[in-house]
Design a protein around this motif. Structure first.
Motif, PDB file in Angstrom:
ATOM      1  N   THR A 246      34.390  44.997  41.587  1.00 19.16           N
ATOM      2  CA  THR A 246      34.763  46.403  41.531  1.00 19.16           C
ATOM      3  C   THR A 246      35.934  46.687  42.451  1.00 19.16           C
ATOM      4  O   THR A 246      36.281  47.828  42.686  1.00 19.16           O
ATOM      5  CB  THR A 246      33.576  47.303  41.921  1.00 19.16           C
ATOM      6  OG1 THR A 246      33.072  46.853  43.180  1.00 19.16           O
ATOM      7  CG2 THR A 246      32.494  47.252  40.867  1.00 19.16           C
ATOM      8  N   ASP A 247      36.543  45.606  42.938  1.00 18.04           N
ATOM      9  CA  ASP A 247      37.761  45.772  43.736  1.00 18.04           C
ATOM     10  C   ASP A 247      38.885  46.219  42.807  1.00 18.04           C
ATOM     11  O   ASP A 247      39.214  45.529  41.839  1.00 18.04           O
ATOM     12  CB  ASP A 247      38.126  44.434  44.402  1.00 18.04           C
ATOM     13  CG  ASP A 247      39.426  44.540  45.166  1.00 18.04           C
ATOM     14  OD1 ASP A 247      39.381  44.844  46.361  1.00 18.04           O
ATOM     15  OD2 ASP A 247      40.515  44.358  44.522  1.00 18.04           O
ATOM     16  N   GLN A 248      39.428  47.393  43.116  1.00 17.99           N
ATOM     17  CA  GLN A 248      40.374  47.994  42.162  1.00 17.99           C
ATOM     18  C   GLN A 248      41.553  47.079  41.863  1.00 17.99           C
ATOM     19  O   GLN A 248      41.952  46.877  40.712  1.00 17.99           O
ATOM     20  CB  GLN A 248      40.879  49.340  42.703  1.00 17.99           C
ATOM     21  CG  GLN A 248      41.623  50.128  41.643  1.00 17.99           C
ATOM     22  CD  GLN A 248      42.306  51.358  42.204  1.00 17.99           C
ATOM     23  OE1 GLN A 248      42.779  51.348  43.349  1.00 17.99           O
ATOM     24  NE2 GLN A 248      42.333  52.416  41.435  1.00 17.99           N
ATOM     25  N   GLY A 249      42.119  46.491  42.934  1.00 17.52           N
ATOM     26  CA  GLY A 249      43.290  45.633  42.764  1.00 17.52           C
ATOM     27  C   GLY A 249      42.960  44.396  41.959  1.00 17.52           C
ATOM     28  O   GLY A 249      43.674  44.010  41.037  1.00 17.52           O
ATOM     29  N   GLU A 250      41.848  43.768  42.305  1.00 21.44           N
ATOM     30  CA  GLU A 250      41.460  42.548  41.609  1.00 21.44           C
ATOM     31  C   GLU A 250      41.141  42.831  40.139  1.00 21.44           C
ATOM     32  O   GLU A 250      41.558  42.112  39.238  1.00 21.44           O
ATOM     33  CB  GLU A 250      40.216  41.971  42.316  1.00 21.44           C
ATOM     34  CG  GLU A 250      39.971  40.515  42.040  1.00 21.44           C
ATOM     35  CD  GLU A 250      38.665  40.045  42.701  1.00 21.44           C
ATOM     36  OE1 GLU A 250      38.044  39.127  42.163  1.00 21.44           O
ATOM     37  OE2 GLU A 250      38.281  40.635  43.754  1.00 21.44           O
ATOM     38  N   LEU A 251      40.435  43.926  39.942  1.00 20.55           N
ATOM     39  CA  LEU A 251      40.051  44.290  38.581  1.00 20.55           C
ATOM     40  C   LEU A 251      41.281  44.601  37.725  1.00 20.55           C
ATOM     41  O   LEU A 251      41.363  44.248  36.545  1.00 20.55           O
ATOM     42  CB  LEU A 251      39.115  45.498  38.621  1.00 20.55           C
ATOM     43  CG  LEU A 251      38.491  45.906  37.276  1.00 20.55           C
ATOM     44  CD1 LEU A 251      37.762  44.729  36.637  1.00 20.55           C
ATOM     45  CD2 LEU A 251      37.535  47.077  37.478  1.00 20.55           C
ATOM     46  N   ARG A 252      42.254  45.256  38.368  1.00 14.27           N
ATOM     47  CA  ARG A 252      43.495  45.585  37.654  1.00 14.27           C
ATOM     48  C   ARG A 252      44.109  44.305  37.081  1.00 14.27           C
ATOM     49  O   ARG A 252      44.461  44.235  35.897  1.00 14.27           O
ATOM     50  CB  ARG A 252      44.468  46.260  38.624  1.00 14.27           C
ATOM     51  CG  ARG A 252      45.781  46.671  37.991  1.00 14.27           C
ATOM     52  CD  ARG A 252      46.722  47.270  39.031  1.00 14.27           C
ATOM     53  NE  ARG A 252      46.261  48.571  39.514  1.00 14.27           N
ATOM     54  CZ  ARG A 252      46.275  48.942  40.799  1.00 14.27           C
ATOM     55  NH1 ARG A 252      46.718  48.113  41.738  1.00 14.27           N
ATOM     56  NH2 ARG A 252      45.859  50.140  41.151  1.00 14.27           N
ATOM     57  N   MET A 253      44.192  43.266  37.929  1.00 15.75           N
ATOM     58  CA  MET A 253      44.792  42.012  37.478  1.00 15.75           C
ATOM     59  C   MET A 253      43.970  41.396  36.343  1.00 15.75           C
ATOM     60  O   MET A 253      44.528  40.854  35.394  1.00 15.75           O
ATOM     61  CB  MET A 253      44.890  41.004  38.636  1.00 15.75           C
ATOM     62  CG  MET A 253      45.782  41.447  39.795  1.00 15.75           C
ATOM     63  SD  MET A 253      47.424  42.034  39.294  1.00 15.75           S
ATOM     64  CE  MET A 253      48.118  40.488  38.744  1.00 15.75           C
ATOM     65  N   LEU A 254      42.655  41.513  36.461  1.00 18.51           N
ATOM     66  CA  LEU A 254      41.790  40.938  35.432  1.00 18.51           C
ATOM     67  C   LEU A 254      41.957  41.672  34.091  1.00 18.51           C
ATOM     68  O   LEU A 254      41.979  41.055  33.017  1.00 18.51           O
ATOM     69  CB  LEU A 254      40.323  40.994  35.883  1.00 18.51           C
ATOM     70  CG  LEU A 254      39.972  40.038  37.017  1.00 18.51           C
ATOM     71  CD1 LEU A 254      38.552  40.293  37.506  1.00 18.51           C
ATOM     72  CD2 LEU A 254      40.137  38.585  36.565  1.00 18.51           C
ATOM     73  N   ILE A 255      42.095  42.978  34.171  1.00 19.80           N
ATOM     74  CA  ILE A 255      42.282  43.765  32.929  1.00 19.80           C
ATOM     75  C   ILE A 255      43.607  43.399  32.268  1.00 19.80           C
ATOM     76  O   ILE A 255      43.692  43.215  31.065  1.00 19.80           O
ATOM     77  CB  ILE A 255      42.197  45.281  33.225  1.00 19.80           C
ATOM     78  CG1 ILE A 255      40.767  45.646  33.655  1.00 19.80           C
ATOM     79  CG2 ILE A 255      42.612  46.090  32.007  1.00 19.80           C
ATOM     80  CD1 ILE A 255      40.636  47.052  34.247  1.00 19.80           C
ATOM     81  N   TRP A 256      44.632  43.284  33.116  1.00 21.54           N
ATOM     82  CA  TRP A 256      45.960  42.923  32.569  1.00 21.54           C
ATOM     83  C   TRP A 256      45.911  41.555  31.897  1.00 21.54           C
ATOM     84  O   TRP A 256      46.461  41.341  30.835  1.00 21.54           O
ATOM     85  CB  TRP A 256      47.021  42.929  33.688  1.00 21.54           C
ATOM     86  CG  TRP A 256      47.374  44.317  34.155  1.00 21.54           C
ATOM     87  CD1 TRP A 256      47.006  45.489  33.574  1.00 21.54           C
ATOM     88  CD2 TRP A 256      48.160  44.647  35.300  1.00 21.54           C
ATOM     89  NE1 TRP A 256      47.510  46.554  34.279  1.00 21.54           N
ATOM     90  CE2 TRP A 256      48.234  46.067  35.359  1.00 21.54           C
ATOM     91  CE3 TRP A 256      48.810  43.917  36.293  1.00 21.54           C
ATOM     92  CZ2 TRP A 256      48.930  46.746  36.340  1.00 21.54           C
ATOM     93  CZ3 TRP A 256      49.521  44.594  37.278  1.00 21.54           C
ATOM     94  CH2 TRP A 256      49.570  46.003  37.305  1.00 21.54           C
ATOM     95  N   LYS A 257      45.206  40.600  32.579  1.00 23.14           N
ATOM     96  CA  LYS A 257      45.097  39.269  31.994  1.00 23.14           C
ATOM     97  C   LYS A 257      44.307  39.328  30.688  1.00 23.14           C
ATOM     98  O   LYS A 257      44.657  38.677  29.703  1.00 23.14           O
ATOM     99  CB  LYS A 257      44.401  38.329  32.976  1.00 23.14           C
ATOM    100  CG  LYS A 257      44.341  36.895  32.464  1.00 23.14           C
ATOM    101  CD  LYS A 257      43.807  35.941  33.498  1.00 23.14           C
ATOM    102  CE  LYS A 257      42.322  36.201  33.713  1.00 23.14           C
ATOM    103  NZ  LYS A 257      41.753  35.366  34.785  1.00 23.14           N
ATOM    104  N   GLU A 258      43.264  40.152  30.681  1.00 22.23           N
ATOM    105  CA  GLU A 258      42.457  40.292  29.472  1.00 22.23           C
ATOM    106  C   GLU A 258      43.291  40.819  28.310  1.00 22.23           C
ATOM    107  O   GLU A 258      43.157  40.363  27.178  1.00 22.23           O
ATOM    108  CB  GLU A 258      41.282  41.257  29.753  1.00 22.23           C
ATOM    109  CG  GLU A 258      40.145  41.124  28.781  1.00 22.23           C
ATOM    110  CD  GLU A 258      39.510  39.737  28.817  1.00 22.23           C
ATOM    111  OE1 GLU A 258      39.463  39.129  29.912  1.00 22.23           O
ATOM    112  OE2 GLU A 258      39.101  39.244  27.756  1.00 22.23           O
ATOM    113  N   ARG A 259      44.158  41.779  28.626  1.00 19.77           N
ATOM    114  CA  ARG A 259      45.040  42.323  27.582  1.00 19.77           C
ATOM    115  C   ARG A 259      45.898  41.217  26.995  1.00 19.77           C
ATOM    116  O   ARG A 259      46.099  41.126  25.789  1.00 19.77           O
ATOM    117  CB  ARG A 259      45.941  43.434  28.139  1.00 19.77           C
ATOM    118  CG  ARG A 259      45.258  44.771  28.339  1.00 19.77           C
ATOM    119  CD  ARG A 259      46.289  45.841  28.735  1.00 19.77           C
ATOM    120  NE  ARG A 259      47.200  46.134  27.625  1.00 19.77           N
ATOM    121  CZ  ARG A 259      47.005  47.123  26.755  1.00 19.77           C
ATOM    122  NH1 ARG A 259      45.963  47.937  26.880  1.00 19.77           N
ATOM    123  NH2 ARG A 259      47.858  47.319  25.769  1.00 19.77           N
TER     124      ARG A 259
END
Lengths: 454, 1018
Positions: free
Chosen positions: A383-396
């Motif tokens: 739930t770390d915002q920064g880490e999650l952001r990167m994961l979402i971008w990679k998922e995209r």
């Protein structure tokens, strides 16, 4: 005596006076039809995928595909034909939409709800094309305002939002359409696009809400098997929000040559071999252990495809784009390949990204994990915002690979410079985020400004 | 004193009845009778003065002879000749504008299919660009070119009848050709005169006994300016250098073939012509009958064109010649077997390592074993076979083209002239033309399929001929053959009537003409049918009889609406004492093609003035000055042969982008879209003024004309690119520019008789042309042209430049190494050995904004030299023609996919590594258009050397002349391709400035011809 010249009827210069009756729906069909233009089968590949880290030019080293080598190497400029082609393509589609709206508004018809719906469809398509324009060129001219003066990005987005909101008001749900209307723009399509438009403007709350509306509509869900997503069997299926329609039977009609330009070339090949998945993309799948999406996205040299086709071990390139592959029509000029413009999975990812940016990370991982779950990837729990952001971008990237989204996504998220330079391409910050206004446009309208550094 | 008897004849040995014979210093005289005989008393030593109107007076001193034959020469002042000026004639001395005339003897001197081709280089200001392809029509530019999208053809009028195709007229039937160059004369033809008017007058019977003429010639022709291609070992070196840079495979040094493709492709062509004419005149009838058969085979095998013409011109003189009826009939039939000129292009590119035929009898193709590097299709297991490049075998291209075009043209006309009083004559005329064409094209698809790859077998082909399980169809790729038949016909007619009034009182001379005409033309019917799997034998080919029923026949029919043209014209010519001339013309034209408001019509006025200054008293004493006349004129012309904007709503019955797919079964739904706004168009209007003078000096031995012209197309139609970000989808046409042509024209001619046995003449002409586009509104000058068919263009319309000027990068040396490329602006993909292009705007990027204008394919000057010598029974003539100031584009050398052959010159000059050359690119190079490929188009050609010898007064024949002619024996040019005369754009489009005119891609080479011929007269 002068009457002699009047004996011959002049060819009537305006078809409107020709006596033939044109219904508004025909012009609306023409707006959809414009999306089947060859530009989407070649120029579009260049400026969406080949230019990005997802794909290489492909084909043989000497076959440049007019300018695809320039785009691949980030050596494009204001005279690059693919850029001009898309600029023109989008504006001409916008023109068709506006003229169709005008014609529909003025045409005498009794069915007012049909009139409203047709106008709504046009507004959706017009918004889609303006969206493609603004994310490619930044400030662009609004055709109904001026052909020279470029409107600020915020004004262009305001116009897009207005069109989409008006479209949402009048468009039926996917399930409300008659079956013969399958393929038309729906309320869900307009909402999904609006969510994406909000995302690009970092209007996180609106994006999250709009995505939620789509989710709540109950009209959409994920396909079970990711591998079937771009096959004929899932066309207009539960995950489909908006697609460019195509048929392979005679008279075949789809995005002209879309499958052909990207088909394998060389011995027993069926196409020109352009827009080949890059080593970098392959690595990204492998690092994630994402074999399902990898194998659904990439045709490997020598492999046997799901439909039994043997890909010759001697084909020219190591990998090809499987999402462009038509089993029934292979490398024909027009194939049955419906092109997915918006899928429900992307709506989920928009929701996830918006929520995360709003600080609601624990809610954000729910739609993200829906997407991952389908392809047997483990749930994200951070739930770390920064880490999650990167994961979402990679998922995209992995979810939407080769679906014409990557280049704009890395620019939107500010990663483009780092990603492209790491990929070995001479990306210049402050320049390559936008395409140059085509030189031919500026010859016609010399007072139009150019983007920075072009 | 003795009785001297004698005969007076003209130069053609025709007796002159009514000639005067006077014994000088006496009052003894005689007049010749109907047979030209006279008898007169005279003594030895006395002088006979023999005179006849229109002939030079001759003095003969009587010797011992009792009988004399005296030949009189026509008085050679051209000023007394009449010139055809449209709906009438005018004496040359009275002409007040630029009108040039060419006579029969100058036309037949240079044998060719059309008379226009024969007079290349003979008329100042008329630039004739020819092609030596069989059956081709030359491009004629009268005072430059003033239109971009409109018709470029001059308006041909044969004996008063508008004529579409000049090829239908046999050159030896022509008496004279008059060019109405200036607007003040051409404007009598109104909206069709803007590209110049060419008036052709055919022969008529002349008084005297029947004359029979037989003219025959035969000639052979070959390529004049052949380009040497690289041989096998040079090719291997070049290919390997290119391939090394690209990381491709290498060709082995050990190869089987060294083919010279031009040797294989080209043959000795031939040309022959036989004509017969019978003419004469009796009391009430003049008659002329002729037959001609002309045949040509080109330098490509079986590329043939033949033409037969039959002409009959009769005039009936009725009621004491007060009523005259003239009838002209011309029948022309042609037969043509075209061959693909793309073969010239493919022969240029084809590798010498590829054989014409493989040992299995199939045509050689560009297959190469990429593993062993041996050119050929054979391979062992594990070796891969590819192609050097996709170009086909040019010999096969020519072999498989099996096409026949037959045409028939029937032209007929009847003219009635009635002298109502001595001063008033009324003329009525009706003419009609019917044209039929039949075009049969047989395509042996199976043979082509098998020969495209020597490994293919008949079994494989048959396997393709199995109907698809789903829809029962077979691809036409696997049809045995196809057979296409195109039938076309058109009809046109013209009807006109005019009244001419002539009067003279005191020193005032007045002539007036008033008339009207109607024409209908452009109506056309075309039927095109296509069948597959017909019988192979030529005599059995038929659309209805097929060897299989796999494929449906298709038939298309097309009609073109005809155009009605209504015209009125009035002309007044007045002079005072043949000194001061005024001439005014008004033409009013209306055509059914154009309407503005309610008005179909527009007026075309013209006015011109002349002053014969040599008749003024202050010049009469200048003995060397025989004639000097100043003239000036202004006129307005039209060009109605322009495209119009039509159809605003577009639909498509197939996979067009108006259509879309909806529904669960994905039905194709037909939609529509708006094209572009329709801009109303009218004909183009050209205005011109001119001024000049004619002179005759030194006993009329030196004659000439010098004039200046300034012509402006005021509303040129341009194909305007739709603004990219607008809603308009199509390019549209608009009146969006002016095109001006200005220049000087000069003609000087010297003729002299040194003695009775020796005479000569020399004439030179020179003209200049400056072509400019002006007043293009912003955004309208983006139109491009000159496509190289590989996505690249070479021409652009630009204000201030010539019409569709060359537009491309400026080559600026060669990239020597990667470091140079990294530190300087370059085009994407630049590599060492590539051409370097100039960053004109200095912005560090090479793009379209760095392209520069490099002038035009339109010559800025052209000139001709003509020499004639007559010595005893020998005659010699030499004609030369040249032009310059233009640029031509070597598209053959420029366009390249990689792997093709190059010229020996290119091979020799190429860049081979850092420091080797900074002028010529290496084997690995780009194929972008640039000034490197643009070359000077200047050339000078000796286009005719003829030597003849005539026997006269043989027992049966009056005259027999044998001659040999060398056409184009020499050409001087720096151009590196086959011909700098590049008038074709596409297959049938001549001289289109937007197209590939001025570019060599698959142009027919200029040829050299040697001809032997004979003229018989009896």
């Amino acid at each position: 005596c002068d009457d002699f010249v009047k004996e011959v009827e002049i060819v009537d210069p305006t078809a409107e006076e020709s006596g033939e009756i044109f219904e508004p729906v025909q012009f609306v069909t023409g707006v959809y039809g414009r999306h089947t233009d060859f530009a989407f089968a070649f120029s579009y590949l260049g400026i969406t995928e080949i230019i990005s880290d997802n794909a290489d030019k492909g084909s043989s080293p000497t076959d440049t595909g007019t300018d695809k080598h320039l785009l691949d190497g980030l050596e494009h400029n204001a005279s690059t034909p693919s850029i001009r082609a898309m600029w023109t393509q989008w504006y001409k589609t916008i023109g068709r939409a506006s003229l169709a709206i005008e014609y529909t508004e003025e045409y005498e018809m009794t069915n007012e709800s049909l009139r409203a719906r047709l106008i709504g469809e046009c507004k959706f398509l017009r918004a889609l094309n303006y969206f493609w324009l603004v994310r490619s060129f930044g400030e662009v001219t609004l055709q109904h305002v001026d052909l020279v003066e470029r409107a600020p990005v915020s004004e262009v987005y305001a116009f897009i939002e207005q069109d989409l909101k008006e479209a949402i008001e009048v468009l039926p749900l996917k399930s409300e359409y008659a079956s013969s209307d399958l393929g038309r723009a729906t309320q869900g399509a307009a909402q999904s696009l609006l969510a994406k438009v909000y995302l690009y403007q970092e209007k996180w709350q609106e994006a999250a809400d709009m995505a939620q509306e789509v989710i709540n509509s109950g009209e959409y869900g994920l396909e079970e098997d990711y591998a079937t997503l771009w096959r004929a069997s899932t066309e207009n299926g539960r995950e489909s929000v908006f697609e460019i329609q195509a048929r392979g039977d005679i008279i075949a009609h789809g995005v002209q040559q879309y499958s052909q330009t990207q088909g394998a070339s060389g011995p027993n090949g069926w196409g020109w071999g352009f827009n080949t998945p890059s080593e970098d993309l392959l690595n990204a799948f492998n690092e994630e252990g994402d074999t399902i999406r990898r194998d659904a996205t990439i045709i490997f040299r020598g492999e046997t495809l799901w439909d039994g086709r043997q890909v010759d071990p001697a084909v020219q390139n190591a990998m090809y784009n499987e999402k462009a592959y038509s089993s029934a029509n292979a490398g024909n000029n027009d194939t049955d390949k419906n092109i997915r413009v918006i899928r429900f999975a992307e709506v989920l990812l928009i929701r996830a990204e918006a929520l995360n940016e709003l600080g609601r990370s624990s809610e954000a991982i729910i739609p993200l994990n829906d997407v991952r779950d389908r392809v047997n990837l483990g749930a994200v729990s951070t739930t770390d915002q920064g880490e999650l952001r990167m994961l979402i971008w990679k998922e995209r990237r992995l979810e939407l690979a080769m679906e014409h989204d990557r280049w704009f996504d890395i620019i939107r998220t500010g990663q483009a410079g780092d990603v492209m330079r790491a990929h070995g391409k001479p990306f210049i910050d402050g320049k390559h985020e936008l395409f140059p206004i085509p030189n031919d446009q500026r010859i016609q309208t010399p007072d139009m400004t150019q983007n920075p550094q072009w | 004193q003795d009785a001297i008897t004698g005969t007076v004849m003209d130069a053609d040995n025709q007796p002159l009845p009514g000639a005067n014979i006077l014994v000088e210093g006496t009052n003894r005289y005689a007049v010749t009778d109907f047979d030209g005989n006279f008898s007169i008393e005279a003594s030895s030593g006395e002088v006979l003065q023999i005179s006849y109107v229109g002939f030079r007076t001759r003095n003969v001193t009587i010797g011992n002879e009792q009988t004399l034959t005296v030949m009189l020469e026509e008085d050679t002042s051209e000023l007394d000749e009449v010139v055809v000026v449209g709906y009438g004639v005018q004496k040359k001395s009275d002409i007040t504008g630029a009108v040039a005339s060419v006579k029969a003897e100058d036309i037949v001197k240079q044998p060719a299919l059309t008379a226009v081709q024969s007079i290349q280089g003979k008329v100042a200001g008329v630039n004739i660009v020819s092609s030596d392809a069989p059956g081709s029509t030359p491009t004629v530019m009268v005072r430059g070119i003033g239109t971009a999208e409109g018709g470029r053809e001059p308006f041909y009028v044969v004996d008063g009848q508008p004529t579409q195709d000049i090829r239908s007229i046999n050159p030896s039937d022509i008496e004279s050709i008059d060019f109405l160059k200036g607007a003040s004369y051409a404007n009598i033809y109104g909206i069709r005169a803007a590209n110049g008017v060419i008036l052709i007058t055919t022969k008529k019977g002349k008084k005297g006994k029947a004359k029979i003429n037989v003219d025959s010639f035969y000639g052979v022709r070959s390529t004049l300016n052949r380009v040497d291609m690289a041989n096998a070992s040079q090719y291997i070196t070049y290919f390997n250098e290119e391939s090394a840079s690209l990381g491709g495979f290498m060709l082995s040094e050990d190869q089987q073939f060294n083919t010279d493709w031009y040797d294989e492709l080209l043959q000795l062509g031939s040309i022959s012509s036989n004509s017969l004419s019978i003419s004469g005149a009796g009391e009430a009838i003049d008659y002329f009958f002729s037959y001609n058969f002309y045949e040509e085979e080109g330098i490509l095998k079986d590329n043939k064109y033949s033409r037969g013409t039959i002409r009959n011109n009769n005039t009936y003189h009725l009621f004491d010649d007060k009523f005259r009826i003239t009838q002209n009939i011309n029948i022309t039939y042609t037969n043509e077997a075209p061959k693909p000129f793309s073969a010239f292009n493919n022969a240029y590119r084809q590798s010498p390592l590829v054989p014409v035929y493989y040992d299995n009898g199939r045509f050689g193709q560009s297959f190469v074993n990429q593993t062993t590097g041996v050119v050929g299709y054979r391979s062992q297991a594990g070796e891969s076979v590819g192609r050097l490049y996709p170009h086909g075998n040019p010999v096969a291209d020519v072999y498989y083209q099996d096409q026949d075009i037959n045409t028939t043209t029937l032209q007929g006309q009847i003219t009635a002239e009635l002298d109502i009083t001595d001063k008033i004559t009324a003329t009525g005329r009706f003419g009609a033309t019917k044209f039929y064409s039949k075009n049969n094209n047989y395509n042996p698809i199976r043979e082509r399929w098998l020969n495209a790859d020597p490994r293919r077998t008949l079994e494989q082909f048959e396997a393709g001929r199995v109907p698809d399980e789903e829809d029962g169809t077979i691809s036409t790729e696997f049809a045995n053959n196809s057979y296409r038949v195109i039938d076309e016909e058109f009809f046109r007619w013209n009807l006109e009537g005019f009244v001419t009034y002539n009067d003279s009182f005191d020193k005032h001379n007045l002539s007036a003409t008033l008339g009207l005409s109607r024409e209908n033309y452009g109506g056309r019917e075309k039927m095109e049918a296509l069948a597959y799997d017909v019988y192979e034998e030529k005599r059995l080919r038929s659309l209805g009889r097929r060897t299989s029923a796999f494929f449906d026949n298709t038939v298309e029919q097309e009609f073109n609406q005809s155009t009605n043209l209504q015209s009125y014209f009035a002309r007044v010519e007045y002079d005072f004492d043949k000194k001061y001339f005024v001439r005014a013309v008004l033409r009013r034209d209306g055509t059914s093609d154009f309407i503005t408001g309610d008005n179909y019509f527009e007026n075309f006025p013209a006015v011109s003035l002349g002053w014969t200054i040599s008749k003024e008293s202050f010049l009469e004493k200048v003995s060397f000055l025989n004639h000097l006349k100043l003239f000036a004129g202004w006129g307005k012309l039209g060009n109605a042969n322009v495209p119009i904007n039509i159809q605003q709503i577009k639909t498509n019955a197939g996979s067009g982008n108006q259509n879309y797919v909806f529904g669960p079964t994905q039905s194709l739904i037909f939609g529509s879209s708006f094209g572009s706004p329709v801009v109303p168009l009218r004909w183009e209007v050209t205005e011109e003024w001119e001024a000049g003078f004619d002179f005759e000096l030194f006993d009329r031995r030196l004659t000439g004309t010098l004039d200046y012209y300034n012509r402006k197309n005021t509303n040129t139609i341009v194909l305007v690119k739709n603004i990219l970000n607008s809603a308009a989808e199509d390019d549209f046409r608009a009146h969006a520019a002016e095109v001006t042509n200005t220049g000087f024209e000069a003609l000087l001619s010297w003729r002299d008789n040194i003695s009775d046995d020796f005479s000569y003449n020399l004439s030179v002409n020179f003209s200049t042309n400056k072509n400019r586009v002006q007043n293009v509104p912003t955004g309208y000058d983006g139109a491009t042209g000159g496509s190289l068919s590989n996505g690249q263009i070479t021409k652009r319309l630009k204000d201030g430049e010539p019409l569709f000027a060359w537009w491309m990068y400026e080559a600026d040396g060669i990239w020597q190494n990667q470091e140079e490329i990294d530190n300087n602006p370059s085009v994407g993909g630049a590599a060492p050995g590539h051409l370097r292009y100039k960053d004109q705007n200095g912005d560090g990027v090479i793009d379209d904004r760095d392209k520069k204008y490099f002038g035009s394919y339109i010559p800025t000057f052209n000139y001709g030299v003509n020499i004639g010598i007559q010595y005893k029974k020998f005659d010699l003539s030499i004609d030369g023609f040249g032009l310059g100031g233009n640029k031509v584009y070597n598209g053959l050398a420029n366009t390249r996919l990689g792997g093709e052959n190059v010229t020996a010159e290119t091979f020799k000059n190429r860049w081979t590594g850092e420091g080797s050359t900074n002028s010529h690119p290496g084997a690995y190079r780009d194929a972008l258009p640039s000034s490197y490929w643009l070359e000077d188009g200047d050339f000078f050609r000796i286009n005719n050397i003829t030597v003849g010898y005539a026997f006269e007064d043989l027992s049966f024949f009056n005259r027999v002349r044998f001659y040999v002619t060398a056409q184009n024996p020499f050409m001087f040019t720096r151009y590196s391709g086959f011909t700098p005369e590049l008038n074709r754009s596409g297959d049938n489009e001549y001289g289109n400035p937007v197209g590939t005119t001025g570019m060599e891609l698959s142009a027919y080479p200029t040829t050299r011809t040697f001809i032997f011929g004979v003229n018989l007269q009896l």
